[in-house]
Design an enzyme around this catalytic site. Structure first.
Site, short mmCIF file in Angstrom:
data_model
loop_
_atom_site.label_atom_id
_atom_site.label_comp_id
_atom_site.label_asym_id
_atom_site.label_seq_id
_atom_site.Cartn_x
_atom_site.Cartn_y
_atom_site.Cartn_z
N HIS A 155 0.87 -1.17 0.00
CA HIS A 155 0.00 0.00 0.00
C HIS A 155 0.92 1.23 0.00
O HIS A 155 2.04 1.16 0.51
CB HIS A 155 -0.83 -0.05 1.29
N GLN A 204 -4.78 -5.06 7.11
CA GLN A 204 -5.87 -5.93 6.66
C GLN A 204 -5.92 -7.26 7.40
O GLN A 204 -6.83 -8.05 7.18
CB GLN A 204 -5.75 -6.22 5.15
N ASP A 220 2.99 -4.73 8.14
CA ASP A 220 1.81 -3.89 7.96
C ASP A 220 0.58 -4.79 8.11
O ASP A 220 0.28 -5.58 7.22
CB ASP A 220 1.87 -3.23 6.57
N LYS A 260 -10.47 -0.46 10.64
CA LYS A 260 -10.71 -1.59 9.74
C LYS A 260 -11.11 -2.83 10.52
O LYS A 260 -11.38 -3.88 9.94
CB LYS A 260 -9.45 -1.87 8.91
N CYS A 284 -4.81 2.62 -3.65
CA CYS A 284 -3.56 3.10 -3.04
C CYS A 284 -2.41 2.14 -3.31
O CYS A 284 -1.51 1.98 -2.47
CB CYS A 284 -3.70 3.32 -1.53
#
Lengths: 395, 129
Positions: A111, A189, A186, A212, A347
């Site tokens: 991202h 998600q 990261d 999220k 993104c």
């Protein structure tokens, strides 16, 4: 799965399929934040009156809850504005220890938030960026030789927000550590969508966002191993992050507060705590199973319609395109049927280039989605295909 | 469901002035970060008028149809006249008001064209929205 807990889904007649952008919030999260503002709104860490003590206590209890959720210590949890700020904090703080010609390893599926901070700071400091390529199945094509003794940082996405690929983090983190590099994950998600144990994964840092994972916007987390956080420089300076200040010198606060300058977003931290409690109550494994089932079901249905699906989606995200139609046109048409999906580059412009597309249509789920939502999507997509054919648009 | 009005649909499927001029005075590209749409204009001028114009690039139905209508409209007009046009003026010519988020798609080409002209005239482009 408990759609009734989400007021927005009751209030609006929509099919919400954009949870990878932001999830909806259960009423207990909204109520907890409302409770803070209506019963004990006050600043944390400084006031000695009752409601400030209550706010401080709740704020720090939330830190404990987050720590327990990912198997870390409370002192290893830093509250930020979100994944993007967490990654910027790392980039700005860690870059001090890098020398010219050192290397940072990222991947093609990052991202922009895990690419642009490194790219810009690398440029300024003459540090080399390297990338793990992806193969045609949308998986990382990892070659251990990409990491050498010049590699100082490896920073990767856990679950791709475009392809839904779950990357084999353990293997790459081990390779990084063997060569003396730091490993950053990261988890935007993945956290809240599958069980995350930072000890088991053995990552040095983990960045993720509350909004999220059923929590409020405006708050995120950076986990860091204690010994690393101790030696790192703060990224933001100001109030609350200090122990002693004179006109010319400052002694910083202990971790994690050293990294939390200024008044924090207390209400959102309290909301995040509730979101984690809610996830724990349902069970993270059941949430994962639920989303995976929906993904499998959707991919089968899309393929039956002859729609191109990118990569091999697994967890909660599916990207596809209708030949000859721009993703925004598809999204606008679906919107006419009250179906909310995302269309565009997600993104991830370098990944779009790799896939040779301008953008994709993305459908993503959370626990409140049902098969019925997918059926409505498929029905509408079928109508779009007919419309496209009727109008002579290549399908 | 309706993708575009029939007239716009025709411009989308069969865009006018699509391509790149070999002989041009102005070349300008721009992109829309919302959707990744890109546009490239090549323009041939004669006496401060647009003698010929072509656009190319990958875009959605709205941006493609609006670029097609834009290039048809500006051909033969003076560049000063184009600079005086507001976004709303162009949307009236386009004849279709997209949703708030997608107005950008309809205006991408128009704004890029104005910037291109200003750059050609060595005028500041700050004031173009």
């Amino acid at each position: 799965m408990r759609k009734d807990d989400f007021p927005l889904l009751k209030n609006r007649k929509i099919v919400y399929l954009d949870s990878a952008a932001t999830s909806q919030k259960p009423s207990i999260v909204i109520e907890a934040m409302n409770d803070f503002y209506t019963r004990y709104n006050s600043n944390v860490h400084r006031g000695v009156y009752s409601i400030s003590e209550e706010a401080t206590l709740e704020y720090e209890k939330a830190r404990e809850k987050v720590a327990e959720f990912i198997n870390a210590l409370p002192s290893e949890i830093i509250f930020t504005r979100g994944t993007t700020e967490s990654l910027n904090l790392l980039a700005y703080s860690l870059i001090d220890d890098l020398k010219e010609n050192d290397e940072i390893l990222l991947s093609e599926m990052e991202h922009h938030s895990n690419l642009v901070p490194w790219q810009q700071l690398a440029k300024k400091n003459n540090i080399k960026l390297k990338f793990i390529h992806i193969n045609k199945n949308g998986q990382l094509d990892f070659d251990p030789n990409l990491i050498n003794n010049k590699t100082k940082i490896v920073s990767l996405v856990h679950v791709s927000n475009v392809l839904g690929t779950i990357n084999d983090i353990k293997k790459i983190a081990k390779e990084a550590h063997d060569k003396g590099a730091l490993f950053i994950l990261d988890g935007a998600q993945s956290v809240g969508h599958m069980k995350i144990d930072v000890k088991d994964l053995d990552v040095d840092f983990l960045a993720f966002s509350s909004h999220k994972m059923l929590g409020p916007m405006g708050i995120g987390v950076l986990y860091g191993k204690s010994d690393l956080l101790e030696t790192m420089n703060p990224f933001l300076y100001g109030g609350d992050m200090i122990k002693q200040v004179s006109l010319y010198e400052t002694r910083f606060n202990d971790v994690p507060w050293k990294f939390e300058a200024g008044t924090p977003n207390v209400a959102s931290v309290i909301g995040l705590k509730k979101a984690i409690e809610y996830i724990n109550e349902i069970g993270i494994d059941d949430i994962e199973k639920h989303n995976r089932k929906l993904v499998k079901y959707t991919v089968e249905k899309l393929k039956k319609l002859g729609i191109k699906v990118y990569g091999t989606p697994k967890l909660n995200v599916i990207s596809f395109n209708i030949d000859g139609m721009h993703p925004h046109d598809v999204s606008s048409l679906l919107n006419q049927n009250r179906i909310c999906i995302r269309g565009g580059h997600m993104c991830c412009m370098p990944l779009m280039k790799k896939l040779s597309v301008n953008g994709v249509c993305r459908v993503s789920f959370n626990l409140y989605n049902e098969k019925k939502d997918v059926d409505e999507l498929i029905k509408a997509l079928n109508e779009i295909l007919i419309l496209a054919e009727k109008n002579g648009i290549a399908v | 469901m309706e993708l575009l009005y029939e007239e716009l649909m025709d411009h989308y499927k069969d865009p006018r002035n699509y391509g790149v001029l070999k002989d041009f005075d102005i070349k300008e590209s721009d992109s829309n970060p919302l959707c990744g749409d890109e546009i490239l204009f090549t323009i041939k001028l004669e006496d401060e008028r647009i003698k010929d114009i072509k656009f190319s690039g990958a875009g959605c139905a709205i941006s493609r149809s609006s670029d097609s209508i834009l290039t048809e409209y500006v051909k033969g007009r003076s560049i000063n006249e184009i600079l005086k046009m507001s976004n709303d003026d162009f949307l009236k010519i386009y004849g279709f008001k997209p949703s708030a988020m997608r107005v950008k798609c309809a205006l991408l080409g128009f704004i890029a064209l104005k910037k291109a002209i200003l750059r050609y005239l060595n005028q500041p482009i700050k004031n173009v929205p």
